[in-house]
Enzyme design. Structure first.
Site, PDB file in Angstrom:
ATOM      1  N   CYS A 116       0.802  -1.225   0.000  1.00  0.00           N
ATOM      2  CA  CYS A 116       0.000   0.000   0.000  1.00  0.00           C
ATOM      3  C   CYS A 116       0.835   1.275   0.000  1.00  0.00           C
ATOM      4  CB  CYS A 116      -0.962   0.000   1.180  1.00  0.00           C
ATOM      5  SG  CYS A 116      -2.141  -1.378   1.148  1.00  0.00           S
ATOM      6  N   HIS A 118      -3.034   7.198   3.157  1.00  0.00           N
ATOM      7  CA  HIS A 118      -3.493   5.914   2.632  1.00  0.00           C
ATOM      8  C   HIS A 118      -4.875   5.611   3.186  1.00  0.00           C
ATOM      9  CE1 HIS A 118      -3.957   1.798   1.642  1.00  0.00           C
ATOM     10  NE2 HIS A 118      -3.583   1.319   2.819  1.00  0.00           N
ATOM     11  N   ASN A 174     -10.312   0.154   0.644  1.00  0.00           N
ATOM     12  CA  ASN A 174      -8.848   0.192   0.597  1.00  0.00           C
ATOM     13  C   ASN A 174      -8.406  -0.361  -0.750  1.00  0.00           C
ATOM     14  OD1 ASN A 174      -6.094  -0.258   0.844  1.00  0.00           O
ATOM     15  ND2 ASN A 174      -6.206  -1.115   2.895  1.00  0.00           N
TER      16      ASN A 174
END
Length: 355
Positions: A133, A275, A305
């Site tokens: 990520c 994020h 996500n």
């Protein structure tokens, strides 16, 4: 609107930076984003899993996510976002492609060269970056290095992931969190003082905690044993509580370091694009940094996500909605498996996203 088709001719090499010359800065000049059309709501998940809309929303802040259709790959997502970023940048040819992903089309070769070919970019260098990520921030830093070294004058940077292909469809703790998508920016060589210039960066990792976020099967470690891996080992797993604690700590520390390097106070940050892993995570990092809630960009409720696509998707959406405006000082921060983390700052340019 159909974007213009880039020329198939290979762009001329920028050549090395002359000895003693000041390195050029990487400047954002285009941004695009793409999510697959298939939407999965919390209510749909609740019909097949031991969960509920309320359970998902209160723990993650997610209301829906987009997932790929059968046969659609990460490369397909990257292609769409890349086209839009090139259109946003005016269609000028790029001289390199850097793709951040954890879900490549195949273990070998990298996905980026095929994406570059499908975009009509000829023989430009193209490669993948694997930092889960944090991948997009790592890719931005890598592309900035190519520009600073004089190896490219324009670079297409893409963050793309199809995490729905590696999460256990029967595990509510991961299936409810992740979605699919891609975001991309075009960087050009420019002056460090102009709007859109990236930097400084902060990057880090801790491989001692690699087992907190992992897919056990499919790599050389498992294959070298000669044993068939059990089915659960082919799916993404993470230790949620430990990951949350590490993410808050690492993102906060990294963000503060990059602000210190830039000589910025937290009250000089107009927008925080972290994020989009969890709404509570964004709140925790913002609180530790001393950011006001209205400065935090939120996109997770609509897409979940999206791993390496998380930061560019949130940034493109915020710029499209006018939440991020030209002149805003933007702080980017991410955290992912590895463990990895990274941050960067920039002053947002007059750049219209193509979604």
């Amino acid at each position: 609107m159909k974007p213009p088709t880039p020329s198939r001719a290979t762009a001329p090499s920028a050549g090395p930076v002359p000895l003693g010359a000041s390195p050029a800065a990487a400047v954002v000049c285009g941004i695009g984003a793409w999510v697959p059309p298939r939407v999965v709501t919390n209510a749909e998940l609740a019909r097949r899993l031991d969960t509920s809309d309320d359970w998902i929303r209160t723990r993650t802040g997610i209301r829906r996510r987009h997932v790929v259709a059968p046969g659609v790959s990460t490369g397909d997502l990257a292609l769409q976002a890349g086209r839009r970023a090139l259109e946003s940048a005016g269609g000028a040819p790029v001289e390199a492609v850097v793709l951040a992903t954890t879900t490549p089309d195949r273990p070998c070769p990298a996905t980026a060269p095929e994406v570059a070919s499908r975009l009509g970019l000829g023989g430009v260098p193209a490669f993948d970056v694997a930092a889960v990520c944090t991948g997009f921030v790592y890719a931005l830093a890598t592309a900035s290095g190519l520009i600073a070294a004089g190896l490219a004058r324009r670079v297409l940077v893409i963050g793309a992931d199809a995490f729905s292909t590696i999460v256990d469809p029967h595990d509510r703790t991961t299936t409810a969190i992740f979605g699919d998508g891609a975001g991309a920016v075009v960087l050009r060589s420019g002056d460090p003082a102009e709007p859109g210039a990236l930097g400084p960066f902060d990057l880090g990792s801790d491989g001692g905690l690699a087992d907190l976020i992992t897919v056990e099967a499919g790599g050389s470690r498992q294959r070298s044993t000669g044993r068939t891996a059990p089915a659960p080992d082919h799916y993404f797993r993470m230790d949620g509580k430990s990951v949350f604690r590490q993410a808050v700590l690492r993102m906060t520390e990294s963000a503060q370091r990059v602000l210190d390097r830039a000589g910025l106070r937290i009250d000089e940050v107009d927008r925080f694009v972290g994020h989009q892993a969890n709404a509570r995570l964004l709140d925790a990092v913002a609180a530790r940094l001393g950011l006001l809630p209205e400065h935090v960009v939120r996109h997770i409720d609509r897409v979940g996500n999206t791993a390496a696509a998380s930061v560019p998707l949130a940034l493109a959406d915020a710029a499209h909605r006018g939440v991020v405006r030209p002149g805003h000082r933007v702080l980017l921060t991410a955290f992912g498996g590895g463990l990895t983390w990274g941050s960067a700052v920039l002053r947002w340019p007059d750049c219209r996203p193509v979604l």
